[in-house]
Write a protein that holds these residues in place. Structure first.
Motif, PDB file in Angstrom:
ATOM      1  N   SER A  19     102.057 -21.583  47.489  1.00  0.00           N
ATOM      2  CA  SER A  19     101.772 -20.641  46.418  1.00  0.00           C
ATOM      3  C   SER A  19     102.422 -19.315  46.790  1.00  0.00           C
ATOM      4  CB  SER A  19     100.266 -20.427  46.268  1.00  0.00           C
ATOM      5  OG  SER A  19      99.633 -21.644  45.973  1.00  0.00           O
ATOM      6  N   ALA A  20     102.825 -18.559  45.777  1.00  0.00           N
ATOM      7  CA  ALA A  20     103.475 -17.271  46.003  1.00  0.00           C
ATOM      8  C   ALA A  20     102.617 -16.152  45.432  1.00  0.00           C
ATOM      9  CB  ALA A  20     104.843 -17.253  45.341  1.00  0.00           C
ATOM     10  N   SER A  21     102.584 -15.037  46.156  1.00  0.00           N
ATOM     11  CA  SER A  21     101.945 -13.807  45.706  1.00  0.00           C
ATOM     12  C   SER A  21     102.852 -12.658  46.110  1.00  0.00           C
ATOM     13  CB  SER A  21     100.579 -13.610  46.372  1.00  0.00           C
ATOM     14  OG  SER A  21      99.711 -14.670  46.092  1.00  0.00           O
ATOM     15  N   VAL A  22     102.640 -11.518  45.469  1.00  0.00           N
ATOM     16  CA  VAL A  22     103.412 -10.341  45.857  1.00  0.00           C
ATOM     17  C   VAL A  22     102.482  -9.130  45.832  1.00  0.00           C
ATOM     18  CG1 VAL A  22     104.260  -9.865  43.512  1.00  0.00           C
ATOM     19  CG2 VAL A  22     105.549  -9.040  45.480  1.00  0.00           C
ATOM     20  N   SER A  23     102.604  -8.299  46.861  1.00  0.00           N
ATOM     21  CA  SER A  23     101.859  -7.049  46.947  1.00  0.00           C
ATOM     22  C   SER A  23     102.831  -5.917  46.646  1.00  0.00           C
ATOM     23  CB  SER A  23     101.283  -6.875  48.356  1.00  0.00           C
ATOM     24  OG  SER A  23     100.795  -5.556  48.527  1.00  0.00           O
ATOM     25  N   ILE A  24     102.412  -5.006  45.771  1.00  0.00           N
ATOM     26  CA  ILE A  24     103.225  -3.836  45.452  1.00  0.00           C
ATOM     27  C   ILE A  24     102.383  -2.611  45.779  1.00  0.00           C
ATOM     28  CG2 ILE A  24     104.468  -2.592  43.661  1.00  0.00           C
ATOM     29  CD1 ILE A  24     104.824  -5.305  42.244  1.00  0.00           C
ATOM     30  N   ARG A  25     102.841  -1.864  46.784  1.00  0.00           N
ATOM     31  CA  ARG A  25     102.087  -0.716  47.288  1.00  0.00           C
ATOM     32  C   ARG A  25     102.818   0.570  46.957  1.00  0.00           C
ATOM     33  NH1 ARG A  25      98.300   0.238  51.458  1.00  0.00           N
ATOM     34  NH2 ARG A  25      98.313  -1.997  51.835  1.00  0.00           N
ATOM     35  N   ARG A  26     102.029   1.552  46.540  1.00  0.00           N
ATOM     36  CA  ARG A  26     102.533   2.907  46.352  1.00  0.00           C
ATOM     37  C   ARG A  26     101.489   3.830  46.955  1.00  0.00           C
ATOM     38  NH1 ARG A  26     103.768   6.386  40.904  1.00  0.00           N
ATOM     39  NH2 ARG A  26     104.704   8.120  42.019  1.00  0.00           N
ATOM     40  N   GLY A  27     101.867   4.508  48.024  1.00  0.00           N
ATOM     41  CA  GLY A  27     100.919   5.381  48.714  1.00  0.00           C
ATOM     42  C   GLY A  27      99.800   4.571  49.334  1.00  0.00           C
ATOM     43  N   MET A  28      98.574   4.921  49.014  1.00  0.00           N
ATOM     44  CA  MET A  28      97.400   4.251  49.578  1.00  0.00           C
ATOM     45  C   MET A  28      96.917   3.071  48.732  1.00  0.00           C
ATOM     46  SD  MET A  28      96.538   5.841  52.383  1.00  0.00           S
ATOM     47  CE  MET A  28      94.844   5.400  52.610  1.00  0.00           C
ATOM     48  N   HIS A  29      97.520   2.862  47.575  1.00  0.00           N
ATOM     49  CA  HIS A  29      97.044   1.838  46.648  1.00  0.00           C
ATOM     50  C   HIS A  29      98.048   0.702  46.525  1.00  0.00           C
ATOM     51  CE1 HIS A  29      93.902   4.604  45.430  1.00  0.00           C
ATOM     52  NE2 HIS A  29      94.831   5.550  45.378  1.00  0.00           N
ATOM     53  N   ASP A  30      97.518  -0.504  46.419  1.00  0.00           N
ATOM     54  CA  ASP A  30      98.415  -1.628  46.172  1.00  0.00           C
ATOM     55  C   ASP A  30      97.783  -2.586  45.167  1.00  0.00           C
ATOM     56  OD1 ASP A  30      97.912  -4.267  48.468  1.00  0.00           O
ATOM     57  OD2 ASP A  30      96.557  -2.590  48.215  1.00  0.00           O
ATOM     58  N   ARG A  31      98.669  -3.351  44.543  1.00  0.00           N
ATOM     59  CA  ARG A  31      98.241  -4.389  43.610  1.00  0.00           C
ATOM     60  C   ARG A  31      98.829  -5.695  44.098  1.00  0.00           C
ATOM     61  NH1 ARG A  31      98.972  -2.814  37.507  1.00  0.00           N
ATOM     62  NH2 ARG A  31      97.798  -4.736  37.366  1.00  0.00           N
ATOM     63  N   VAL A  32      98.042  -6.742  44.009  1.00  0.00           N
ATOM     64  CA  VAL A  32      98.498  -8.063  44.426  1.00  0.00           C
ATOM     65  C   VAL A  32      98.530  -8.954  43.194  1.00  0.00           C
ATOM     66  CG1 VAL A  32      98.009 -10.074  45.856  1.00  0.00           C
ATOM     67  CG2 VAL A  32      97.583  -7.778  46.747  1.00  0.00           C
ATOM     68  N   PHE A  33      99.672  -9.613  43.005  1.00  0.00           N
ATOM     69  CA  PHE A  33      99.860 -10.514  41.876  1.00  0.00           C
ATOM     70  C   PHE A  33     100.001 -11.929  42.411  1.00  0.00           C
ATOM     71  CE2 PHE A  33     101.446  -6.410  40.642  1.00  0.00           C
ATOM     72  CZ  PHE A  33     100.986  -6.238  39.341  1.00  0.00           C
ATOM     73  N   ARG A  34      99.191 -12.848  41.906  1.00  0.00           N
ATOM     74  CA  ARG A  34      99.329 -14.267  42.239  1.00  0.00           C
ATOM     75  C   ARG A  34     100.246 -14.876  41.192  1.00  0.00           C
ATOM     76  NH1 ARG A  34      93.161 -16.107  43.570  1.00  0.00           N
ATOM     77  NH2 ARG A  34      92.887 -14.707  45.335  1.00  0.00           N
ATOM     78  N   LEU A  35     101.202 -15.636  41.637  1.00  0.00           N
ATOM     79  CA  LEU A  35     102.213 -16.182  40.740  1.00  0.00           C
ATOM     80  C   LEU A  35     101.954 -17.667  40.497  1.00  0.00           C
ATOM     81  CD1 LEU A  35     105.111 -14.259  42.437  1.00  0.00           C
ATOM     82  CD2 LEU A  35     103.892 -13.616  40.364  1.00  0.00           C
TER      83      LEU A  35
END
Length: 63
Positions: A19-35
C-alpha cells in the motif's frame, strides 16, 4: 518542494502487496494521504506515492 516536505511511505498488507501513502509537511503540520492502488513492490508504491504527493503540491490541492 519549496515550502513542503513530501515523504512517500509503503506498507506490506496481508495480501502480500504494498500500500502507498504520502506525507506532506509544511512547518510543524503534516497531512497523510492513503492511496488506493496496491503494488507488487515497495519501490513501485513509493514512486507512485511521491508522484501523487508532488501533484498535490503543484496543483495546490492541500486545502
Amino acid at each position: 518542494m519549496g515550502k513542503y516536505l513530501v515523504t512517500p511511505m509503503t506498507k506490506l498488507n496481508e495480501a502480500g502487496r504494498y500500500s502507498a501513502s504520502v506525507s506532506i509537511r509544511r512547518g510543524m503540520h503534516d497531512r497523510v494521504f492513503r492511496l488506493i492502488p496496491h503494488f507488487d513492490s515497495a519501490a513501485s508504491a513509493a514512486r507512485y506515492a511521491l508522484a501523487q504527493g508532488r501533484q498535490l503540491v503543484l496543483n495546490n490541492q492541500l486545502t
